[in-house]
Scaffold this active site. Structure first.
Site, PDB file in Angstrom:
ATOM      1  N   HIS A 119       0.878  -1.284  -0.442  1.00 42.05           N
ATOM      2  CA  HIS A 119      -0.142  -0.133   0.189  1.00 42.05           C
ATOM      3  C   HIS A 119       0.815   1.867  -0.056  1.00 42.05           C
ATOM      4  O   HIS A 119       0.542   1.869  -0.667  1.00 42.05           O
ATOM      5  CB  HIS A 119      -0.778  -0.075   1.524  1.00 42.05           C
ATOM      6  CG  HIS A 119      -1.760   1.000   1.384  1.00 42.05           C
ATOM      7  ND1 HIS A 119      -3.303   1.243   1.497  1.00 42.05           N
ATOM      8  CD2 HIS A 119      -1.326   2.446   2.064  1.00 42.05           C
ATOM      9  CE1 HIS A 119      -3.905   1.998   1.376  1.00 42.05           C
ATOM     10  NE2 HIS A 119      -2.827   3.035   1.949  1.00 42.05           N
ATOM     11  N   GLU A 120       1.147   1.339   0.761  1.00 39.67           N
ATOM     12  CA  GLU A 120       3.387   2.746   1.244  1.00 39.67           C
ATOM     13  C   GLU A 120       3.493   2.196   0.073  1.00 39.67           C
ATOM     14  O   GLU A 120       3.924   4.129  -0.563  1.00 39.67           O
ATOM     15  CB  GLU A 120       3.747   2.512   2.399  1.00 39.67           C
ATOM     16  CG  GLU A 120       2.705   2.697   3.790  1.00 39.67           C
ATOM     17  CD  GLU A 120       1.338   3.336   3.777  1.00 39.67           C
ATOM     18  OE1 GLU A 120       2.057   4.477   2.807  1.00 39.67           O
ATOM     19  OE2 GLU A 120       0.525   3.905   4.670  1.00 39.67           O
ATOM     20  N   HIS A 129      -5.840   6.263  -2.263  1.00 45.47           N
ATOM     21  CA  HIS A 129      -6.818   5.706  -1.682  1.00 45.47           C
ATOM     22  C   HIS A 129      -7.851   5.562  -2.538  1.00 45.47           C
ATOM     23  O   HIS A 129      -8.502   6.626  -3.779  1.00 45.47           O
ATOM     24  CB  HIS A 129      -7.283   6.246  -0.672  1.00 45.47           C
ATOM     25  CG  HIS A 129      -6.503   6.626   0.430  1.00 45.47           C
ATOM     26  ND1 HIS A 129      -6.129   7.309   0.790  1.00 45.47           N
ATOM     27  CD2 HIS A 129      -5.124   5.766   1.508  1.00 45.47           C
ATOM     28  CE1 HIS A 129      -5.100   7.109   2.161  1.00 45.47           C
ATOM     29  NE2 HIS A 129      -4.489   5.861   2.061  1.00 45.47           N
TER      30      HIS A 129
END
Length: 379
Positions: A119-120, A129
């Site tokens: 995700h990061e 997002h």
């Protein structure tokens, strides 16, 4: 040390130099311009005071991305433009590449996992997002005053997916972020990497096999792998060069009467958040033109909370094999034992987590022809 990595991301257009993520407040509009893409599809990175277990987590994430995209990662502490991965107070990243800067990406123990690492990194590659997509109001009810829920000027290169690793979990204590389709209550916030997450990343960075001399006829929603154009990237439950094989998959032949199967073992309940999820797949087959029905009859030993983040079961009944169907991990959810129907043949079931999430059972059958059954609860 040089690490080469490939992966997919969501395209954004907009404002640079903002922080993303958990436990961090942000500007409401954090999308990025195309100049925030990493040049030559290569990111330089290095670890700084990062615990060894978190380093291993990031190496797993990097290897995953490397195997799914044309992107590359280079470990380089001396690079002028690089991502410094360190332990911090929360998990967050800057969006996109910041030329001439060493930009921070942090993990903390309260949010660290393989899925969070992906995700990061995707944020650092330029992905926003899921709740910031310009079409999110078609799928979510959100509180627009929440700093993580502001709509950004996104380029929606793939369909909205409730199972995206880039989508936050619903807020179980309010109506600030809930799915319009309630069957996805436990799917949002999953730490799995969805198939469309990688499709998006590849499209954003122009990763493809268009110039490869050999074109592969990938099956079952798969497509030619930009990391290795001699193979296809396959959806859940399929493998082989053309995604038409089921090696390591339990293949079961459905009958007209309900039959039972499942995963049964004696491991104790527990989770391991720092490793990639382990998968068990079932492929249910039936005569051509049939409708296959499946219902879960028992769940035991799964880690159950407001999202099926670390473990669960997915009955892949959606026509689009790439999209994530609703996830199940809690037997107190009134949707967990609904009958799911699909004309997809085979019908794929995916159990994910690890061998400490021990026990689920299901029943399956086929109905001749294209029949659409209304979901029903088991009594």
């Amino acid at each position: 040390m040089k690490i080469t990595v490939n992966f997919l991301l969501v395209a954004l257009i907009g404002v640079p130099s903002v922080l993303s993520d958990r436990h961090i407040t942000r500007d409401k509009r954090q999308a990025m311009r195309d100049y925030a893409k990493w040049e030559n599809n290569k990111m330089s990175l290095f670890f700084y005071n990062l615990p060894l277990e978190m380093q291993a987590m990031f190496r797993d994430a990097i290897n995953y991305l490397e195997n799914h995209t044309c992107l590359k990662f280079e470990y380089n502490e001396n690079a002028e433009t690089a991502v410094r991965i360190r332990k911090g107070n929360g998990c967050y990243s800057l969006y996109g590449m910041h030329a001439g800067e060493v930009q921070d990406l942090t993990l903390d123990y309260n949010c660290a996992s393989f899925g969070t690492a992906v995700h990061e990194i995707m944020h650092a590659l330029g992905i926003a997002h899921g709740q910031a997509r310009s079409d999110r109001d078609d799928y979510l009810i959100v509180d627009s005053t929440n700093s993580n829920d502001g709509i950004e000027n996104t380029e929606n290169l793939v369909p909205f997916d409730y199972g995206s690793v880039m989508l936050y979990a619903r807020d179980p204590h309010s109506d600030k972020r809930i799915p319009i389709d309630p069957e996805y209550n436990f799917t949002m916030g999953s730490l799995r990497v969805a198939f469309y997450d990688m499709v998006l990343l590849n499209k954003f960075y122009g990763c493809n096999c268009d110039n490869h001399p050999r074109k592969l006829d990938c099956k079952n929603g798969g497509y030619q792998n930009p990391a290795n154009c001699e193979e296809c990237l396959c959806t859940d439950g399929f493998n082989g060069q053309l995604c038409d094989q089921h090696e390591g998959v339990y293949v079961l032949e459905a009958k007209k009467e309900w039959d039972a199967s499942g995963v049964r073992n004696n491991y104790r309940k527990g989770i391991e958040t720092n490793t990639m999820p382990e998968y068990t797949y079932f492929a249910l087959t039936a005569p051509e033109g049939s409708t296959i029905e499946v219902r879960i009859t028992k769940l035991s030993g799964f880690f159950c909370q407001h999202t099926c983040d670390y473990n669960g079961v997915e009955l892949k009944y959606k026509t689009d094999r790439r999209i994530v169907s609703p996830l199940v991990c809690c037997d107190n959810d009134n949707l967990w034992n609904k009958t799911r129907s699909s004309t997809n043949n085979p019908f794929i079931i995916a159990k994910y987590g690890n061998n400490r999430t021990p026990h689920f059972e299901f029943e399956y059958r086929y109905i001749p022809g294209n029949a659409t059954a209304a979901p029903e609860e088991n009594n």
